[in-house]
Design a protein around this motif. Structure first.
Motif, PDB file in Angstrom:
ATOM      1  N   ASP A 237      -2.655   9.127  -2.401  1.00  0.00           N
ATOM      2  CA  ASP A 237      -2.701   8.477  -3.715  1.00  0.00           C
ATOM      3  C   ASP A 237      -1.826   7.218  -3.795  1.00  0.00           C
ATOM      4  N   LEU A 238      -1.106   6.897  -2.706  1.00  0.00           N
ATOM      5  CA  LEU A 238      -0.268   5.681  -2.727  1.00  0.00           C
ATOM      6  C   LEU A 238      -1.175   4.443  -2.694  1.00  0.00           C
ATOM      7  N   VAL A 239      -0.887   3.451  -3.540  1.00  0.00           N
ATOM      8  CA  VAL A 239      -1.697   2.223  -3.533  1.00  0.00           C
ATOM      9  C   VAL A 239      -0.948   1.086  -2.823  1.00  0.00           C
ATOM     10  N   PHE A 240      -1.682   0.080  -2.385  1.00  0.00           N
ATOM     11  CA  PHE A 240      -1.155  -1.104  -1.680  1.00  0.00           C
ATOM     12  C   PHE A 240      -0.481  -0.756  -0.350  1.00  0.00           C
ATOM     13  N   THR A 241      -0.896   0.345   0.285  1.00  0.00           N
ATOM     14  CA  THR A 241      -0.245   0.775   1.538  1.00  0.00           C
ATOM     15  C   THR A 241      -0.357  -0.308   2.631  1.00  0.00           C
ATOM     16  N   SER A 242      -1.440  -1.102   2.597  1.00  0.00           N
ATOM     17  CA  SER A 242      -1.620  -2.109   3.654  1.00  0.00           C
ATOM     18  C   SER A 242      -0.574  -3.224   3.549  1.00  0.00           C
ATOM     19  N   GLU A 243       0.187  -3.255   2.446  1.00  0.00           N
ATOM     20  CA  GLU A 243       1.149  -4.348   2.257  1.00  0.00           C
ATOM     21  C   GLU A 243       2.600  -3.916   2.497  1.00  0.00           C
ATOM     22  N   TYR A 244       2.828  -2.621   2.691  1.00  0.00           N
ATOM     23  CA  TYR A 244       4.213  -2.132   2.730  1.00  0.00           C
ATOM     24  C   TYR A 244       5.040  -2.772   3.846  1.00  0.00           C
ATOM     25  N   LYS A 245       4.415  -2.936   5.025  1.00  0.00           N
ATOM     26  CA  LYS A 245       5.148  -3.516   6.172  1.00  0.00           C
ATOM     27  C   LYS A 245       5.675  -4.899   5.813  1.00  0.00           C
TER      28      LYS A 245
ATOM     29  N   ASN B 297      16.593  -8.613   2.384  1.00  0.00           N
ATOM     30  CA  ASN B 297      17.370  -7.878   1.390  1.00  0.00           C
ATOM     31  C   ASN B 297      16.496  -7.055   0.431  1.00  0.00           C
ATOM     32  N   THR B 298      15.447  -6.446   0.995  1.00  0.00           N
ATOM     33  CA  THR B 298      14.487  -5.682   0.187  1.00  0.00           C
ATOM     34  C   THR B 298      14.292  -4.301   0.808  1.00  0.00           C
ATOM     35  N   ARG B 299      14.326  -3.274  -0.033  1.00  0.00           N
ATOM     36  CA  ARG B 299      14.055  -1.926   0.490  1.00  0.00           C
ATOM     37  C   ARG B 299      12.963  -1.252  -0.328  1.00  0.00           C
ATOM     38  N   LEU B 300      12.042  -0.625   0.396  1.00  0.00           N
ATOM     39  CA  LEU B 300      10.954   0.117  -0.257  1.00  0.00           C
ATOM     40  C   LEU B 300      11.205   1.602  -0.012  1.00  0.00           C
ATOM     41  N   HIS B 301      11.351   2.371  -1.114  1.00  0.00           N
ATOM     42  CA  HIS B 301      11.616   3.812  -1.010  1.00  0.00           C
ATOM     43  C   HIS B 301      10.370   4.536  -1.515  1.00  0.00           C
ATOM     44  N   LEU B 302       9.718   5.278  -0.627  1.00  0.00           N
ATOM     45  CA  LEU B 302       8.478   5.961  -1.011  1.00  0.00           C
ATOM     46  C   LEU B 302       8.701   7.456  -1.172  1.00  0.00           C
ATOM     47  N   THR B 303       7.993   8.022  -2.129  1.00  0.00           N
ATOM     48  CA  THR B 303       8.050   9.482  -2.293  1.00  0.00           C
ATOM     49  C   THR B 303       6.687   9.990  -2.761  1.00  0.00           C
ATOM     50  N   VAL B 304       6.388  11.241  -2.429  1.00  0.00           N
ATOM     51  CA  VAL B 304       5.152  11.861  -2.930  1.00  0.00           C
ATOM     52  C   VAL B 304       5.502  13.241  -3.492  1.00  0.00           C
ATOM     53  N   ASP B 305       4.704  13.675  -4.465  1.00  0.00           N
ATOM     54  CA  ASP B 305       4.970  14.998  -5.065  1.00  0.00           C
ATOM     55  C   ASP B 305       4.711  16.096  -4.039  1.00  0.00           C
ATOM     56  N   ARG B 306       3.629  15.922  -3.277  1.00  0.00           N
ATOM     57  CA  ARG B 306       3.276  16.908  -2.237  1.00  0.00           C
ATOM     58  C   ARG B 306       2.968  16.152  -0.954  1.00  0.00           C
ATOM     59  N   GLY B 307       3.672  16.478   0.152  1.00  0.00           N
ATOM     60  CA  GLY B 307       3.420  15.810   1.434  1.00  0.00           C
ATOM     61  C   GLY B 307       2.283  16.494   2.181  1.00  0.00           C
ATOM     62  N   ASP B 308       2.031  16.030   3.396  1.00  0.00           N
ATOM     63  CA  ASP B 308       1.098  16.730   4.280  1.00  0.00           C
ATOM     64  C   ASP B 308       1.692  16.681   5.684  1.00  0.00           C
ATOM     65  N   GLU B 309       0.934  17.141   6.673  1.00  0.00           N
ATOM     66  CA  GLU B 309       1.502  17.241   8.025  1.00  0.00           C
ATOM     67  C   GLU B 309       1.963  15.898   8.586  1.00  0.00           C
ATOM     68  N   GLU B 310       1.282  14.839   8.175  1.00  0.00           N
ATOM     69  CA  GLU B 310       1.616  13.526   8.739  1.00  0.00           C
ATOM     70  C   GLU B 310       2.705  12.791   7.967  1.00  0.00           C
ATOM     71  N   TRP B 311       2.983  13.226   6.749  1.00  0.00           N
ATOM     72  CA  TRP B 311       3.914  12.494   5.884  1.00  0.00           C
ATOM     73  C   TRP B 311       5.359  12.704   6.342  1.00  0.00           C
ATOM     74  N   LYS B 312       6.048  11.584   6.685  1.00  0.00           N
ATOM     75  CA  LYS B 312       7.428  11.685   7.192  1.00  0.00           C
ATOM     76  C   LYS B 312       8.438  11.251   6.118  1.00  0.00           C
ATOM     77  N   GLY B 313       7.925  10.775   4.994  1.00  0.00           N
ATOM     78  CA  GLY B 313       8.819  10.238   3.967  1.00  0.00           C
ATOM     79  C   GLY B 313       9.342  11.321   3.035  1.00  0.00           C
ATOM     80  N   ASN B 314       9.892  10.883   1.919  1.00  0.00           N
ATOM     81  CA  ASN B 314      10.493  11.813   0.956  1.00  0.00           C
ATOM     82  C   ASN B 314       9.425  12.590   0.195  1.00  0.00           C
TER      83      ASN B 314
END
Ligand SMILES: Cc1cc2nc3c(=O)[nH]c(=O)nc-3n(C[C@H](O)[C@H](O)[C@H](O)COP(=O)(O)OP(=O)(O)OC[C@H]3O[C@@H](n4cnc5c(N)ncnc54)[C@H](O)[C@@H]3O)c2cc1C
Ligand code: FES
Length: 275
Positions: free
Chosen positions: A154-162, A169-186
């Motif tokens: 459900d994350l939008v604009f994923t192609s732009e995160y890199k 001096n910019t940090r992107l902090h991602l989180t999801v309510d429910r992860g899956d096997e591939e999700w390494k983030g918060n």
């Protein structure tokens, strides 16, 4: 003769980029112009987007005025109009009225750190701010973007995160309510994640947009972290029809969200009647 405020300008869809299973980013140009034409807007404003014979809906402008080649809208399909938009193809025509509403006070925010907090499709108007401040990077301090969605899909604009993460001096902090096997983030809700990140309120303006329930708890967390009501900027979600202060659909007390908003400081919201 004065211009008819209900008459849309015709625009052509140049591309449609799927973001998630039900959200697409439409890139459009105003007909008879090189791109945005006379459609001059500011980050945070919205437009009434229409499909001939179906209807129209208020949609945030997700592109930045610093990139005038085209206007972009990221739209979730939820009903009649948004379904009809998703059935269209590049080179099809849509109508656009606007821009409407107020905007994020980017000039007043110069020299400050920015804490940008989004949830779900609420990242759409914030992306306009993000691209705008990236194009004026030297004018702002540190930028922290906290963004959450229900699941990684459900994350939008994923192609732009890199690209975003590579900006100074910019940090992107991602989180999801429910992860899956591939999700390494918060994994966790945005307000909880915000408390964990624990940003300093010093010389920092926070702007937030997302589902009303997220905004409520984000504001609570920001208050606890010491952000003042003047330094918390948010958007109000309201049913709208005309977009120009005529139909009375969107008012709260004496304020029309389509004219006086959708962007408000928490201080302004505290001064409005509660409903
Ligand atoms: C200022 C503003 C900016 C917006 N920006 C975006 C955006 O960038 N991207 C996006 O996808 N959507 C955005 N929306 C929401 C969008 O306007 C609605 O999803 C749209 O009007 C639905 O139209 P429809 O004909 O497809 O659905 P309908 O058939 O009218 O309704 C389908 C469902 O959506 C609900 N709904 C309709 N309008 C709203 C609303 N304003 N708020 C909450 N629920 C609603 C209805 O109750 C119903 O459950 C914005 C709304 C506002 C007021
Ligand atoms: S939408 Fe008609 S008055 Fe605001």
């Amino acid at each position: 003769m004065s211009e008819n405020i209900y008459l849309p300008r015709m625009a052509t869809i140049q591309s449609m980029r799927p973001e998630t299973i039900d959200v697409t980013t439409f890139r459009v140009t105003i007909d008879g112009s090189d791109g945005t034409g006379k459609f001059e807007y500011k980050s945070g404003q919205f437009a009434e987007v229409s499909v001939l014979g179906v209807g129209e809906a208020p949609i945030s402008i997700t592109s930045s005025p610093t990139r005038p080649e085209a206007i972009e809208f990221s739209i979730r399909r939820v009903g009649e109009l948004t379904n009809a938009l998703h059935e269209l193809e590049p080179l099809d025509k849509i109508g656009i009225r606007g821009p409407f509403g107020n905007f994020f006070p980017l000039e007043e925010m110069e020299g400050q750190n920015l804490l940008i907090i989004g949830g779900g499709i609420g990242l759409a108007p914030l992306r306009s701010v993000i691209l705008n401040v990236f194009d004026n990077r030297a004018k702002y301090g540190k930028i922290d973007i906290i963004y959450g969605a229900r699941s990684p899909q459900d994350l939008v604009f994923t192609s732009e995160y890199k690209e975003w993460q590579a900006v100074d001096n910019t940090r992107l902090h991602l989180t999801v309510d429910r992860g899956d096997e591939e999700w390494k983030g918060n994994v966790g809700l945005v307000p909880t994640f915000l408390r964990e990140i624990n940003p300093s309120p010093e010389n920092t303006i926070s702007i937030t947009c997302g589902p009303p329930i997220m905004i409520k708890f984000v504001i609570e967390a920001l208050n606890e972290l010491g952000f003042s009501s003047e330094h918390i900027i948010t958007t109000l979600e309201r049913r709208m029809k005309c977009g120009v202060g005529k139909c009375g659909r969107c008012n709260i007390g004496s304020k029309y969200v389509c004219l006086d908003g959708p962007v408000f400081t928490l201080k302004q919201l505290e001064e409005m009647p509660s409903d």
